[in-house]
Scaffold this motif. Structure first.
Motif, PDB file in Angstrom:
ATOM      1  N   GLU A 138      -1.702  13.911  -4.426  1.00 21.73           N
ATOM      2  CA  GLU A 138      -2.402  15.185  -4.656  1.00 21.73           C
ATOM      3  C   GLU A 138      -2.858  15.790  -3.337  1.00 21.73           C
ATOM      4  OE1 GLU A 138      -5.782  14.762  -7.219  1.00 21.73           O
ATOM      5  OE2 GLU A 138      -4.565  14.245  -8.949  1.00 21.73           O
ATOM      6  N   LYS A 139      -3.225  14.936  -2.380  1.00 22.80           N
ATOM      7  CA  LYS A 139      -3.751  15.390  -1.092  1.00 22.80           C
ATOM      8  C   LYS A 139      -2.713  15.315   0.021  1.00 22.80           C
ATOM      9  CE  LYS A 139      -8.343  15.014  -2.306  1.00 22.80           C
ATOM     10  NZ  LYS A 139      -9.110  16.170  -2.593  1.00 22.80           N
ATOM     11  N   LEU A 140      -1.840  14.312  -0.035  1.00 25.55           N
ATOM     12  CA  LEU A 140      -0.863  14.066   1.030  1.00 25.55           C
ATOM     13  C   LEU A 140       0.533  14.063   0.428  1.00 25.55           C
ATOM     14  CD1 LEU A 140      -2.888  11.150   2.574  1.00 25.55           C
ATOM     15  CD2 LEU A 140      -2.559  13.379   3.630  1.00 25.55           C
ATOM     16  N   ILE A 141       1.399  14.917   0.955  1.00 22.04           N
ATOM     17  CA  ILE A 141       2.738  15.074   0.394  1.00 22.04           C
ATOM     18  C   ILE A 141       3.675  14.011   0.955  1.00 22.04           C
ATOM     19  CG2 ILE A 141       4.696  16.661   0.205  1.00 22.04           C
ATOM     20  CD1 ILE A 141       2.614  18.935   0.489  1.00 22.04           C
ATOM     21  N   GLU A 142       4.505  13.463   0.078  1.00 19.39           N
ATOM     22  CA  GLU A 142       5.527  12.508   0.521  1.00 19.39           C
ATOM     23  C   GLU A 142       6.662  13.277   1.184  1.00 19.39           C
ATOM     24  OE1 GLU A 142       6.233   8.789  -1.860  1.00 19.39           O
ATOM     25  OE2 GLU A 142       5.701  10.207  -3.436  1.00 19.39           O
ATOM     26  N   PRO A 143       7.479  12.673   2.027  1.00 22.14           N
ATOM     27  CA  PRO A 143       7.368  11.294   2.458  1.00 22.14           C
ATOM     28  C   PRO A 143       6.216  11.125   3.447  1.00 22.14           C
ATOM     29  CG  PRO A 143       9.157  12.356   3.640  1.00 22.14           C
ATOM     30  CD  PRO A 143       8.606  13.365   2.664  1.00 22.14           C
ATOM     31  N   PHE A 144       5.578   9.980   3.378  1.00 24.37           N
ATOM     32  CA  PHE A 144       4.454   9.708   4.263  1.00 24.37           C
ATOM     33  C   PHE A 144       5.015   9.324   5.631  1.00 24.37           C
ATOM     34  CE2 PHE A 144       2.865   8.113  -0.002  1.00 24.37           C
ATOM     35  CZ  PHE A 144       2.212   9.290  -0.309  1.00 24.37           C
ATOM     36  N   GLU A 145       4.889  10.217   6.601  1.00 26.66           N
ATOM     37  CA  GLU A 145       5.537  10.019   7.899  1.00 26.66           C
ATOM     38  C   GLU A 145       4.757   9.130   8.854  1.00 26.66           C
ATOM     39  OE1 GLU A 145       7.486  13.555   9.657  1.00 26.66           O
ATOM     40  OE2 GLU A 145       6.451  14.583   8.017  1.00 26.66           O
ATOM     41  N   TYR A 146       3.429   9.235   8.858  1.00 32.94           N
ATOM     42  CA  TYR A 146       2.642   8.592   9.902  1.00 32.94           C
ATOM     43  C   TYR A 146       1.819   7.404   9.413  1.00 32.94           C
ATOM     44  CZ  TYR A 146       3.922  12.984  12.074  1.00 32.94           C
ATOM     45  OH  TYR A 146       4.631  14.048  12.553  1.00 32.94           O
ATOM     46  N   PHE A 147       1.879   7.112   8.140  1.00 27.80           N
ATOM     47  CA  PHE A 147       1.170   5.966   7.584  1.00 27.80           C
ATOM     48  C   PHE A 147       2.001   5.390   6.450  1.00 27.80           C
ATOM     49  CE2 PHE A 147      -0.166   9.475   4.947  1.00 27.80           C
ATOM     50  CZ  PHE A 147      -0.167   8.947   3.667  1.00 27.80           C
ATOM     51  N   GLU A 148       1.621   4.208   5.985  1.00 29.68           N
ATOM     52  CA  GLU A 148       2.334   3.568   4.885  1.00 29.68           C
ATOM     53  C   GLU A 148       1.451   3.574   3.643  1.00 29.68           C
ATOM     54  OE1 GLU A 148       5.240   2.267   2.779  1.00 29.68           O
ATOM     55  OE2 GLU A 148       5.535   2.694   4.894  1.00 29.68           O
ATOM     56  N   PHE A 149       2.078   3.675   2.488  1.00 28.56           N
ATOM     57  CA  PHE A 149       1.365   3.611   1.219  1.00 28.56           C
ATOM     58  C   PHE A 149       1.646   2.246   0.583  1.00 28.56           C
ATOM     59  CE2 PHE A 149       1.246   3.844  -3.375  1.00 28.56           C
ATOM     60  CZ  PHE A 149      -0.032   4.334  -3.574  1.00 28.56           C
ATOM     61  N   LEU A 150       0.602   1.602   0.060  1.00 24.47           N
ATOM     62  CA  LEU A 150       0.732   0.319  -0.626  1.00 24.47           C
ATOM     63  C   LEU A 150       0.076   0.447  -1.993  1.00 24.47           C
ATOM     64  CD1 LEU A 150       1.549  -2.683  -0.563  1.00 24.47           C
ATOM     65  CD2 LEU A 150      -0.659  -3.163   0.512  1.00 24.47           C
ATOM     66  N   GLY A 151       0.907   0.346  -3.033  1.00 24.55           N
ATOM     67  CA  GLY A 151       0.388   0.435  -4.398  1.00 24.55           C
ATOM     68  C   GLY A 151      -0.288  -0.863  -4.817  1.00 24.55           C
ATOM     69  N   LYS A 152      -1.370  -0.711  -5.563  1.00 25.69           N
ATOM     70  CA  LYS A 152      -2.077  -1.883  -6.109  1.00 25.69           C
ATOM     71  C   LYS A 152      -1.609  -2.099  -7.538  1.00 25.69           C
ATOM     72  CE  LYS A 152      -6.496  -0.965  -3.796  1.00 25.69           C
ATOM     73  NZ  LYS A 152      -7.891  -0.659  -4.099  1.00 25.69           N
ATOM     74  N   PRO A 153      -1.472  -3.314  -7.992  1.00 26.50           N
ATOM     75  CA  PRO A 153      -1.603  -4.565  -7.249  1.00 26.50           C
ATOM     76  C   PRO A 153      -0.372  -4.780  -6.362  1.00 26.50           C
ATOM     77  CG  PRO A 153      -0.925  -5.032  -9.496  1.00 26.50           C
ATOM     78  CD  PRO A 153      -1.134  -3.544  -9.399  1.00 26.50           C
ATOM     79  N   PHE A 154      -0.498  -5.642  -5.361  1.00 34.89           N
ATOM     80  CA  PHE A 154       0.606  -5.919  -4.452  1.00 34.89           C
ATOM     81  C   PHE A 154       0.696  -7.417  -4.206  1.00 34.89           C
ATOM     82  CE2 PHE A 154      -3.194  -4.627  -2.116  1.00 34.89           C
ATOM     83  CZ  PHE A 154      -3.424  -5.724  -1.296  1.00 34.89           C
ATOM     84  N   ASP A 155       1.885  -7.853  -3.754  1.00 38.15           N
ATOM     85  CA  ASP A 155       2.062  -9.264  -3.417  1.00 38.15           C
ATOM     86  C   ASP A 155       2.151  -9.402  -1.894  1.00 38.15           C
ATOM     87  OD1 ASP A 155       4.701  -8.588  -2.652  1.00 38.15           O
ATOM     88  OD2 ASP A 155       5.514  -9.168  -4.598  1.00 38.15           O
ATOM     89  N   GLN A 156       2.293 -10.628  -1.426  1.00 33.30           N
ATOM     90  CA  GLN A 156       2.295 -10.888   0.018  1.00 33.30           C
ATOM     91  C   GLN A 156       3.465 -10.189   0.709  1.00 33.30           C
ATOM     92  OE1 GLN A 156       2.806 -14.993   1.277  1.00 33.30           O
ATOM     93  NE2 GLN A 156       1.648 -14.605   3.152  1.00 33.30           N
ATOM     94  N   LYS A 157       4.632 -10.214   0.098  1.00 30.69           N
ATOM     95  CA  LYS A 157       5.812  -9.571   0.695  1.00 30.69           C
ATOM     96  C   LYS A 157       5.575  -8.068   0.856  1.00 30.69           C
ATOM     97  CE  LYS A 157      10.788  -9.130   0.071  1.00 30.69           C
ATOM     98  NZ  LYS A 157      11.951  -9.426  -0.757  1.00 30.69           N
ATOM     99  N   GLN A 158       5.012  -7.434  -0.168  1.00 35.71           N
ATOM    100  CA  GLN A 158       4.727  -5.994  -0.099  1.00 35.71           C
ATOM    101  C   GLN A 158       3.671  -5.700   0.969  1.00 35.71           C
ATOM    102  OE1 GLN A 158       3.701  -5.801  -4.263  1.00 35.71           O
ATOM    103  NE2 GLN A 158       5.511  -4.571  -4.750  1.00 35.71           N
TER     104      GLN A 158
END
Length: 192
Positions: free
Chosen positions: A92-112
């Motif tokens: 809603e605030k930041l349009i994809e693709p996220f160029e300068y940071f990474e997005f991590l969806g919750k829940p996540f595992d160690q590999k993610q």
């Protein structure tokens, strides 16, 4: 002693502990903040190698922390992973693709988690236009004005990037319209 300090800003203790436990032992020192204001103060005080930022936080939202980071060229260089259980809150605030940071969806595992950290480190090295915006403060504090400046040398490249994004977004919009029409047609058939 750990060579890398990772700041985890999340109001959920479980997430902060989970990140600490998933990182390889000995390589990282994990610093924790339970709200956005505490996290932002730690960013200013500590020399962190990576920031993991929840988007929904008390006292100062993840969005406000993000804006403050972006307003300061030295802070923008710190690799950033934005975390959320609902990606739409971020988009809603930041349009994809996220160029300068990474997005991590919750829940996540160690590999993610490890993948997101590696990706954030790569993305933080991408050169950006010198755009300065005023930092955001919590509602109970006064904002100090910051001069806004745009580097005109990068303007044409930035315009081309934005045009490419517009084209990609239009393709996505057309695809969504087509899917919506298919759903409407399906529903009409079922109603008959």
């Amino acid at each position: 002693m750990a060579s890398n300090k990772i700041l985890v800003i999340d109001d959920t203790t479980v997430v902060r502990v989970k990140v600490r436990e998933m990182l390889p032992p000995g390589n990282f020192e994990v610093i924790e903040a339970k709200d956005g204001l505490e996290g932002y103060n730690l960013i200013l005080k500590e020399k962190v190698s990576l920031i993991m930022l929840d988007f929904l936080l008390p006292k100062m939202s993840g969005w406000e922390v993000f804006q403050n980071i972006q307003a300061q060229p030295e802070l923008r260089k710190i690799p950033l992973v934005i975390m959320s259980g609902r990606k739409e809150e971020v988009t809603e605030k930041l349009i994809e693709p996220f160029e300068y940071f990474e997005f991590l969806g919750k829940p996540f595992d160690q590999k993610q988690l490890i993948g997101a950290i590696k990706s954030a480190m790569v993305k933080s090295k991408i050169p950006r236009p010198d755009l300065i915006t005023p930092p955001v403060t919590p509602a109970n504090q006064q904002a100090t004005p910051v001069i806004t400046a745009v580097n005109t040398v990068d303007s044409s490249a930035e315009i081309n990037l934005l045009n490419d994004k517009v084209v990609k977004m239009q393709v996505e919009i057309d695809s969504l319209k087509k899917q919506l029409n298919q759903i409407v047609t399906f529903i009409k058939q079922k109603i008959k």
